[in-house]
Design a protein around this motif. Structure first.
Motif, mmCIF file in Angstrom:
data_model
loop_
_atom_site.group_PDB
_atom_site.id
_atom_site.type_symbol
_atom_site.label_atom_id
_atom_site.label_comp_id
_atom_site.label_asym_id
_atom_site.label_seq_id
_atom_site.Cartn_x
_atom_site.Cartn_y
_atom_site.Cartn_z
ATOM 1 N N SER A 172 16.322 41.448 -30.091
ATOM 2 C CA SER A 172 16.724 41.233 -28.758
ATOM 3 C C SER A 172 15.615 41.797 -27.747
ATOM 4 O O SER A 172 15.841 41.879 -26.431
ATOM 5 N N VAL A 173 14.392 41.857 -28.112
ATOM 6 C CA VAL A 173 13.165 42.403 -27.344
ATOM 7 C C VAL A 173 12.101 41.297 -27.509
ATOM 8 O O VAL A 173 11.721 40.935 -28.645
ATOM 9 N N GLU A 174 11.521 40.704 -26.331
ATOM 10 C CA GLU A 174 10.470 39.766 -26.390
ATOM 11 C C GLU A 174 9.400 40.556 -25.535
ATOM 12 O O GLU A 174 9.600 40.752 -24.460
ATOM 13 N N LEU A 175 7.989 40.310 -26.094
ATOM 14 C CA LEU A 175 7.039 40.784 -25.135
ATOM 15 C C LEU A 175 5.984 39.966 -25.161
ATOM 16 O O LEU A 175 5.496 39.131 -26.231
ATOM 17 N N ASN A 176 5.466 39.665 -23.798
ATOM 18 C CA ASN A 176 4.277 39.050 -23.794
ATOM 19 C C ASN A 176 3.147 39.589 -22.881
ATOM 20 O O ASN A 176 3.339 40.143 -21.934
ATOM 21 N N ALA A 177 1.921 39.556 -23.302
ATOM 22 C CA ALA A 177 0.830 40.228 -22.432
ATOM 23 C C ALA A 177 -0.252 39.374 -22.508
ATOM 24 O O ALA A 177 -0.629 38.481 -23.573
ATOM 25 N N ALA A 178 -1.385 39.223 -21.539
ATOM 26 C CA ALA A 178 -2.369 38.411 -21.297
ATOM 27 C C ALA A 178 -3.349 39.119 -20.564
ATOM 28 O O ALA A 178 -2.920 39.925 -19.825
ATOM 29 N N VAL A 179 -4.696 38.888 -20.876
ATOM 30 C CA VAL A 179 -5.702 39.344 -20.167
ATOM 31 C C VAL A 179 -6.769 38.468 -19.987
ATOM 32 O O VAL A 179 -7.072 38.011 -21.074
ATOM 33 N N GLN A 180 -7.498 38.296 -18.923
ATOM 34 C CA GLN A 180 -8.785 37.392 -18.726
ATOM 35 C C GLN A 180 -9.823 38.140 -17.740
ATOM 36 O O GLN A 180 -9.406 38.810 -16.607
ATOM 37 N N TRP A 181 -10.971 37.988 -18.169
ATOM 38 C CA TRP A 181 -12.059 38.406 -17.463
ATOM 39 C C TRP A 181 -12.857 37.368 -17.111
ATOM 40 O O TRP A 181 -13.378 36.490 -18.063
ATOM 41 N N HIS A 182 -13.205 37.147 -15.919
ATOM 42 C CA HIS A 182 -14.299 36.027 -15.581
ATOM 43 C C HIS A 182 -15.572 36.446 -14.767
ATOM 44 O O HIS A 182 -15.394 37.568 -14.169
ATOM 45 N N SER A 183 -16.508 35.958 -15.248
ATOM 46 C CA SER A 183 -17.720 36.264 -14.251
ATOM 47 C C SER A 183 -18.250 34.838 -13.804
ATOM 48 O O SER A 183 -18.190 33.746 -14.519
ATOM 49 N N TYR A 184 -18.276 34.887 -12.412
ATOM 50 C CA TYR A 184 -18.570 33.676 -11.661
ATOM 51 C C TYR A 184 -20.229 33.799 -10.994
ATOM 52 O O TYR A 184 -20.638 34.749 -10.519
ATOM 53 N N GLU A 185 -20.778 32.626 -11.269
ATOM 54 C CA GLU A 185 -22.331 32.488 -10.832
ATOM 55 C C GLU A 185 -22.355 31.235 -9.989
ATOM 56 O O GLU A 185 -22.650 30.118 -10.492
ATOM 57 N N ALA A 186 -21.955 31.381 -8.739
ATOM 58 C CA ALA A 186 -22.430 30.220 -7.899
ATOM 59 C C ALA A 186 -23.658 29.865 -7.570
ATOM 60 O O ALA A 186 -24.548 30.701 -7.527
ATOM 61 N N LYS A 187 -23.978 28.694 -7.404
ATOM 62 C CA LYS A 187 -25.661 28.195 -7.254
ATOM 63 C C LYS A 187 -26.198 28.825 -5.997
ATOM 64 O O LYS A 187 -27.150 29.009 -5.899
ATOM 65 N N ASN A 188 -25.510 28.716 -4.955
ATOM 66 C CA ASN A 188 -25.858 29.180 -3.571
ATOM 67 C C ASN A 188 -25.269 30.339 -3.000
ATOM 68 O O ASN A 188 -25.593 31.283 -2.347
ATOM 69 N N LEU A 189 -23.774 30.409 -3.138
ATOM 70 C CA LEU A 189 -23.185 31.465 -2.477
ATOM 71 C C LEU A 189 -23.379 32.759 -3.254
ATOM 72 O O LEU A 189 -23.297 32.744 -4.218
ATOM 73 N N ASP A 191 -20.863 35.034 -3.435
ATOM 74 C CA ASP A 191 -19.523 35.423 -4.218
ATOM 75 C C ASP A 191 -18.573 33.963 -4.502
ATOM 76 O O ASP A 191 -18.857 33.163 -3.491
ATOM 77 N N ALA A 192 -17.737 34.015 -5.357
ATOM 78 C CA ALA A 192 -16.841 32.994 -5.489
ATOM 79 C C ALA A 192 -15.746 33.567 -4.607
ATOM 80 O O ALA A 192 -14.795 34.397 -5.153
ATOM 81 N N SER A 193 -15.379 32.907 -3.536
ATOM 82 C CA SER A 193 -14.298 33.248 -2.342
ATOM 83 C C SER A 193 -13.067 33.475 -3.230
ATOM 84 O O SER A 193 -12.406 32.464 -3.520
ATOM 85 N N GLY A 194 -12.231 34.630 -3.079
ATOM 86 C CA GLY A 194 -10.982 34.822 -3.279
ATOM 87 C C GLY A 194 -10.767 34.620 -4.855
ATOM 88 O O GLY A 194 -9.402 34.761 -5.284
ATOM 89 N N LEU A 195 -11.788 34.903 -5.791
ATOM 90 C CA LEU A 195 -11.307 34.736 -7.058
ATOM 91 C C LEU A 195 -11.622 36.004 -7.933
ATOM 92 O O LEU A 195 -12.632 36.386 -7.638
#
Length: 308
Positions: A172-189, A191-195
């Motif tokens: 009677s129990v279901e578990l869902n877990a997730a994790v993500q780590w990102h690294s953004y390297e924009a060409k000119n900016l 920072d990656a705005s808002g991400l």
């Protein structure tokens, strides 16, 4: 704001599949023949042919607990006003950006130790060409009194590491877990705005008998840096980042880590009717889904669902 606009695509996606004893292989190519035409304060569409390689390789094994895989794909993301406004409803009216071309490579392992447990671990890299970073625009000479969201265009490399699990520790129990780590390297900016660099989620669903079920969970969003700039009222803000320097300054506004705690409950009255309760942001965090636009505090919604 624009005299005409259309963005037509013809897509051709041949595939070849090979099913061997220890390997499942699918390779192909996605060809996107694009013809876009719009006039938006001097910006014009164009005609392009885009090619995106495709591969899906799964290495089978006797032990289902460890299955390596490799995936390669890509495609175009819509840059129309309708698409941009779905991402951010406060985007500048009628704004149009070029479609984003995305190339992805991901590899990892997945497996199941039983019917009650499944996991996936992966790492990948993506290249975004002409990504539309939504940016707060302050219209001069009104300063902070009048603002909207425009677009800064830039190429970006994205490196990702993540994983998720699905488990049923009890019937009677279901578990869902997730994790993500990102690294953004924009060409000119800068920072990656808002991400966010870090994203994580956890949800546990409980069933009590045949009628009652409820789910508790949380979504963590790491710190984000939103880009801000100045604009001229009446002119669109779709700027290439490689011409930013010396033409129009930008700066950043940082938003701290937040956690959105949620609760969902359902009680089935009969086969055609159920009552539900849905709660969001139960920890009362200051959520900012868009720069300077604070979301709801603690909030709940209750009602009746009918099944026809």
């Amino acid at each position: 704001p624009f005299a005409r606009y259309y963005d037509d695509h013809v897509k051709i996606s041949p595939r070849y599949s090979l099913l061997g004893g220890k390997i499942r292989l699918t390779v192909g190519l996605d060809a996107d023949l694009q013809k876009s035409d719009f006039v938006y304060y001097g910006h014009r569409g164009d005609k392009d042919t885009w090619l995106f390689p495709y591969a899906d390789i799964v290495f089978g094994a006797v032990d289902r607990a460890f299955i390596p895989f490799v995936r390669i794909d890509g495609g175009l993301s819509d840059g129309s006003y309708a698409a941009l406004s779905r991402i951010n409803p406060y985007v500048e009216r009628g704004l149009v950006a070029p479609d984003r071309a995305e190339y992805n490579l991901r590899g990892g392992v997945m497996g199941s130790t039983s019917t009650a447990f499944h996991y996936t671990l992966y790492a990948g890299v993506s290249h975004w060409e002409n990504n539309a970073f939504l940016t707060t625009v302050y219209y001069m000479p009104y300063g902070n009194g009048l603002s909207t969201f425009g677009v800064l265009l830039d190429d970006c490399m994205v490196f990702t590491v993540g994983g998720n699990i699905e488990a049923r520790p009890a019937p009677s129990v279901e578990l869902n877990a997730a994790v993500q780590w990102h690294s953004y390297e924009a060409k000119n900016l800068s920072d990656a705005s808002g991400l966010p660099a870090l994203e994580a989620s956890l949800a546990v669903r409980f069933r009590v008998g045949e009628r009652l079920s409820f789910k508790v969970g949380g979504e963590l969003t790491g710190p984000r840096k939103f880009l801000e700039t100045e604009g001229i009222l009446g002119l669109p803000t779709v700027l290439n980042a490689d011409v930013q320097e010396g033409y129009l300054d930008y700066w950043t506004n940082k938003v701290s880590t937040v956690v959105n705690v949620t609760l969902d409950a359902e009680y089935r009255l009969n086969d055609k009717m159920m009552v539900y309760l849905s709660g969001r942001n139960l920890a009362g965090c200051k959520l900012y889904p868009y720069n300077h636009y604070r979301g709801y505090g603690v909030n709940a919604l209750a009602g009746i669902k009918l099944v026809f």
